[in-house]
Design an enzyme around this catalytic site. Structure first.
Site, short mmCIF file in Angstrom:
data_model
loop_
_atom_site.label_atom_id
_atom_site.label_comp_id
_atom_site.label_asym_id
_atom_site.label_seq_id
_atom_site.Cartn_x
_atom_site.Cartn_y
_atom_site.Cartn_z
N ASP A 3 0.86 -1.18 0.00
CA ASP A 3 0.00 0.00 0.00
C ASP A 3 0.89 1.24 0.00
O ASP A 3 1.67 1.44 0.94
CB ASP A 3 -0.90 -0.01 1.24
CG ASP A 3 -1.89 1.14 1.27
OD1 ASP A 3 -1.72 2.10 0.51
OD2 ASP A 3 -2.83 1.09 2.09
N ASN A 62 4.41 6.48 -8.64
CA ASN A 62 3.26 6.68 -9.52
C ASN A 62 1.92 6.61 -8.79
O ASN A 62 0.95 7.25 -9.21
CB ASN A 62 3.29 5.62 -10.63
CG ASN A 62 1.99 5.54 -11.39
OD1 ASN A 62 1.65 6.41 -12.18
ND2 ASN A 62 1.21 4.49 -11.13
N TYR A 84 -6.12 17.70 -3.12
CA TYR A 84 -5.41 16.90 -4.13
C TYR A 84 -4.33 17.75 -4.80
O TYR A 84 -3.17 17.33 -4.91
CB TYR A 84 -6.40 16.39 -5.17
CG TYR A 84 -5.76 15.74 -6.37
CD1 TYR A 84 -5.12 14.51 -6.24
CD2 TYR A 84 -5.77 16.35 -7.62
CE1 TYR A 84 -4.52 13.90 -7.33
CE2 TYR A 84 -5.17 15.75 -8.72
CZ TYR A 84 -4.55 14.53 -8.58
OH TYR A 84 -3.95 13.94 -9.66
N ALA A 124 -2.89 20.48 -3.72
CA ALA A 124 -1.83 20.83 -2.77
C ALA A 124 -0.86 19.67 -2.56
O ALA A 124 0.35 19.87 -2.44
CB ALA A 124 -2.44 21.25 -1.43
N LYS A 174 -0.10 17.37 -4.75
CA LYS A 174 0.73 17.25 -5.93
C LYS A 174 1.71 18.42 -6.04
O LYS A 174 2.84 18.26 -6.53
CB LYS A 174 -0.14 17.17 -7.19
CG LYS A 174 -0.91 15.85 -7.30
CD LYS A 174 0.01 14.65 -7.36
CE LYS A 174 -0.72 13.38 -7.73
NZ LYS A 174 0.19 12.20 -7.81
#
Length: 250
Positions: free
Chosen positions: A59, A86, A150, A152, A154
């Site tokens: 995980d 990824n 999301y 932030a 990245k």
């Protein structure tokens, strides 16, 4: 061209989408590829396609799994040359609905997971003078309503990419990122937990905004991951390459 012969590549979230496409392309160029994910059946199916692809059930958001994943790679394959972070998590999450669990999940997979995995892999990457490729998003540097957490996460990954690149350059380890635009994967349903109706709506809205007129497919993005890890990119580090059909400029 077999420019990755005998190199070992670790790809998180490699059972589907961009990760799976990248695994196939690395293997086709001679690499021994190890993919991770939570669904063993999917990983087994991919590994069954090519003897150069193996897997570890892990995980990407688990703090315990990072070090164990690297230990398993070294035990089974003897080295680690390239790390591809990824795996991703996200949500269309308006600020008024942002609860601690959803925010924590996004940052666990997109920020903490890549950090811990890179830390565990670092001695082996230094020994190989290898490379890290992080997979970000157009929204890591482009604002959008409902995507604040999301985006932030990245943005953090992109800035970590640049900082790690400067920090690791003396050791010969290159660090770059690919910022992918909206791509035809299971991300909207599996990771963003949208209903089938919402998925259809979001896809239509995204396609309409992309200058090249369509959402991407994994095979549009994977070659750039491979290229950033390749020997031909030996003088390239601290870069974020956006692959999104022109969305970033729209």
């Amino acid at each position: 061209m077999h420019q990755f012969t005998d190199k070992v590549v670790l790809i998180t979230g490699g059972g589907a989408g961009i990760g799976r496409a990248a695994a196939r392309q690395f293997a086709a160029q001679g690499a021994r590829v190890v993919v991770t994910g939570r669904r063993e059946a999917v990983l087994q199916e991919l590994a069954g396609e090519n003897p150069r692809i193996g897997y570890v059930v892990a995980d990407a958001g688990s703090t315990q799994d990072a070090a164990q994943t690297v230990r398993t790679v070294i035990e089974r394959w003897g080295r680690l040359d390239i790390l591809v972070n990824n795996a991703g998590a996200g949500a269309i999450l308006p600020l008024a609905e942002a609860g601690v669990e959803r925010v924590r999940e996004i940052f666990a997979v997109n920020v903490i997971g890549p950090s811990l995995l890179a830390t565990a892999a670092l001695p082996h990457l230094k020994a190989a003078r290898g490379a890290i490729v992080n997979v970000s998003s157009t929204f890591g540097h482009k604002a959008a309503p409902g995507l604040s957490h999301y985006a932030a996460s990245k943005a953090a990954l992109e800035h970590m990419t640049r900082c790690w690149a400067l920090e690791l350059a003396p050791d010969g380890v290159r660090v770059n990122a690919v910022a992918a635009g909206p791509t035809e994967t299971e991300f909207l349903s599996e990771r963003m937990k949208l209903s089938p109706e919402q998925v259809v709506q979001v896809k239509a809205e995204e396609a309409a905004r992309i200058p090249l007129g369509r959402r991407g497919v994994p095979e549009d993005v994977a070659p750039w991951i491979v290229a950033l890890a390749a020997p031909g990119a030996a003088w390239l580090t601290a870069q974020v390459i956006t692959v999104d059909g022109g969305l970033d400029a729209a």
